[in-house]
Design a protein around this motif. Sequence first.
Motif, PDB file in Angstrom:
ATOM      1  N   ALA A  99      10.691   5.811   9.958  1.00  0.00           N
ATOM      2  CA  ALA A  99       9.563   5.539  10.859  1.00  0.00           C
ATOM      3  C   ALA A  99       9.255   6.714  11.795  1.00  0.00           C
ATOM      4  O   ALA A  99       8.083   7.112  11.930  1.00  0.00           O
ATOM      5  CB  ALA A  99       9.819   4.257  11.656  1.00  0.00           C
ATOM      6  N   PRO A 100      10.247   7.329  12.468  1.00  0.00           N
ATOM      7  CA  PRO A 100       9.912   8.490  13.310  1.00  0.00           C
ATOM      8  C   PRO A 100       9.327   9.659  12.518  1.00  0.00           C
ATOM      9  O   PRO A 100       8.430  10.358  13.003  1.00  0.00           O
ATOM     10  CB  PRO A 100      11.260   8.871  13.940  1.00  0.00           C
ATOM     11  N   ARG A 103       5.711   8.792  11.703  1.00  0.00           N
ATOM     12  CA  ARG A 103       4.886   8.951  12.910  1.00  0.00           C
ATOM     13  C   ARG A 103       4.591  10.431  13.163  1.00  0.00           C
ATOM     14  O   ARG A 103       3.452  10.827  13.435  1.00  0.00           O
ATOM     15  CB  ARG A 103       5.609   8.342  14.114  1.00  0.00           C
ATOM     16  N   SER A 107       0.920  12.153  12.933  1.00  0.00           N
ATOM     17  CA  SER A 107       0.428  12.778  14.165  1.00  0.00           C
ATOM     18  C   SER A 107       0.240  14.280  13.999  1.00  0.00           C
ATOM     19  O   SER A 107      -0.603  14.885  14.670  1.00  0.00           O
ATOM     20  CB  SER A 107       1.410  12.514  15.315  1.00  0.00           C
ATOM     21  N   LEU A 127       6.426   0.025   8.571  1.00  0.00           N
ATOM     22  CA  LEU A 127       5.578   1.128   9.026  1.00  0.00           C
ATOM     23  C   LEU A 127       4.194   0.667   9.455  1.00  0.00           C
ATOM     24  O   LEU A 127       3.400   1.478   9.949  1.00  0.00           O
ATOM     25  CB  LEU A 127       5.471   2.182   7.930  1.00  0.00           C
ATOM     26  N   ASP A 129       3.793  -1.051  12.005  1.00  0.00           N
ATOM     27  CA  ASP A 129       3.872  -0.847  13.456  1.00  0.00           C
ATOM     28  C   ASP A 129       3.538   0.592  13.835  1.00  0.00           C
ATOM     29  O   ASP A 129       2.909   0.847  14.869  1.00  0.00           O
ATOM     30  CB  ASP A 129       5.262  -1.218  13.965  1.00  0.00           C
ATOM     31  N   VAL A 130       3.962   1.546  13.015  1.00  0.00           N
ATOM     32  CA  VAL A 130       3.632   2.949  13.265  1.00  0.00           C
ATOM     33  C   VAL A 130       2.123   3.143  13.197  1.00  0.00           C
ATOM     34  O   VAL A 130       1.513   3.789  14.059  1.00  0.00           O
ATOM     35  CB  VAL A 130       4.344   3.866  12.256  1.00  0.00           C
ATOM     36  N   ASP A 133       0.452   1.676  16.295  1.00  0.00           N
ATOM     37  CA  ASP A 133       0.633   2.527  17.481  1.00  0.00           C
ATOM     38  C   ASP A 133      -0.301   3.730  17.451  1.00  0.00           C
ATOM     39  O   ASP A 133      -0.733   4.216  18.504  1.00  0.00           O
ATOM     40  CB  ASP A 133       2.081   3.004  17.572  1.00  0.00           C
ATOM     41  N   LEU A 134      -0.607   4.210  16.239  1.00  0.00           N
ATOM     42  CA  LEU A 134      -1.473   5.379  16.096  1.00  0.00           C
ATOM     43  C   LEU A 134      -2.939   4.980  15.915  1.00  0.00           C
ATOM     44  O   LEU A 134      -3.797   5.847  15.681  1.00  0.00           O
ATOM     45  CB  LEU A 134      -1.021   6.225  14.908  1.00  0.00           C
TER      46      LEU A 134
END
Length: 494
Positions: A99-100, A103, A107, A127, A129-130, A133-134
């Motif tokens: 996940a990080p 992201r 990004s 993912l 949720d990722v 968030d974006l």
Amino acid sequence: MAMATRTIVLLPVWGAGHLMPMLEAGKRLLASSSGGHAFSVTVLQQASEVDAHIRRAEEEVAAGGGGLDVRFHRLPAVDPPTDHQGPVEFISRVVELHAPNVRAAISGLPPASPVAAVVLDLFCTPLIDVARDLAVPAYVYFTCNAAALSFFLRLPALCDEVAGEFEDMDGVAAVDIPGLPPVPPLSLPTPVMEKTKPECAWYAYHGRRFADADGIVVNTAAELEPGVLSAIAAGRCTHGNAPPPLYPIGPVISFPPPTSPAHPCVRWLEKQPPASVVFLCFGSAGFLTAAQAHEVAHGLQRSGHQFLWVLRGPPAPGTRSPADADLAGGELLPEGFLDAVAGDDGGRGMVWPTTAPQKEILAHAAVGGFVTHCGWNSVMESLWCGVPMAPWPMYAEQHLNAFAMVDAMGVAVRMEVDRKRGNFVEAAELERAVREMMGGGEEGRKVRERVAAMKVACRNAVEEGGSSAAALRRLAGDVVSRCAMNGPTKQVFV
């Protein structure tokens, strides 16, 4: 001054069966985009195991991409879990660990490639949720059929409704999966058979998360599974709540150029009469034990039909993929079997001990039937080529696929597989199913007629004006609309 090109990010899991259909779907989406928007596709690769497939995909894009802009980006490696209890748990936890990285990758895309949407493999739902968030729309690409999707959506409630294990219901009750006839408990996917295990919990987790997506893209056609698709759309799997929009865009099949020179299996088929050969293949992860292989050999020999059998051996220690079969070792095949089926004219049968070009084989005029492990990609390829099937499911959702193929779709003859004995098939049962599939009786006749109709339906669906082409245009239009809602595309000075 040039307009930025928005990109659609694809997140497959490793394995050709997930990667290649998703990439093909992405390419089709690019070709169907409209409304004045130009798109590219960015594939985020999670594991080195698919490097060879990525290289092949890059070569196909370069050779025949039709000007489509497809890019590949390798995510940093993660330390995989070592305490997992099955492949679904392993894949799902690795996705969480990524996940990080996902992201950061999204990004970090250049301003010239703002993200229009993220398309996630069915096991990549953490993912979502990722993407949220974006502020990026997230779609699920469901590699399997609508029957399996109905089960995934129904499973969270089903786990609460059934007190014990599903297999304990066998012979007592059937399972309600909307859009399908009553399903025998032993036809449910392998990962849910032990509800207390993490595999079942992860299946239920993904089923819940599908509802959070902006849409679900399914590798099926409306004509193949109308009842199941209608049941899902009506909310019958989700307590009356409307699910995300469904986009049945299948069959999603990529067609690499034929092998050159011709593959030995294809050369052997050239010597056989039309529709005379039974093809047996159990997928890139399927293999038979020596006991199973001996039963197959006896069943094929007694069936009287010609056959092409792709036979793999168990994985080498520390690996997951089947190894090449040792045909000379005398363990996998009965003594004298190869000599008995060989001949100067190519013989009654061919046993091939390593990978084979399945699509080329199914498309060959000599092939009249397919004994398959029921992986959905293989089913789609068989229907595309108009080849009737006999189902021999091994793992994952394949037992449910087999049930749907026989009892709902009518494209396969019934073959009894003893799941409690490691998916064992007796020689006599294989002989019976092969004879039926290849022209033995009324069941086989109905299956062959149904498969012929589905071949036409599959090809019409993806043509201009077909149901799948319309669903793909609708998906492209929805992505374009979301781009418009998010404001004008940035301009990039060059």
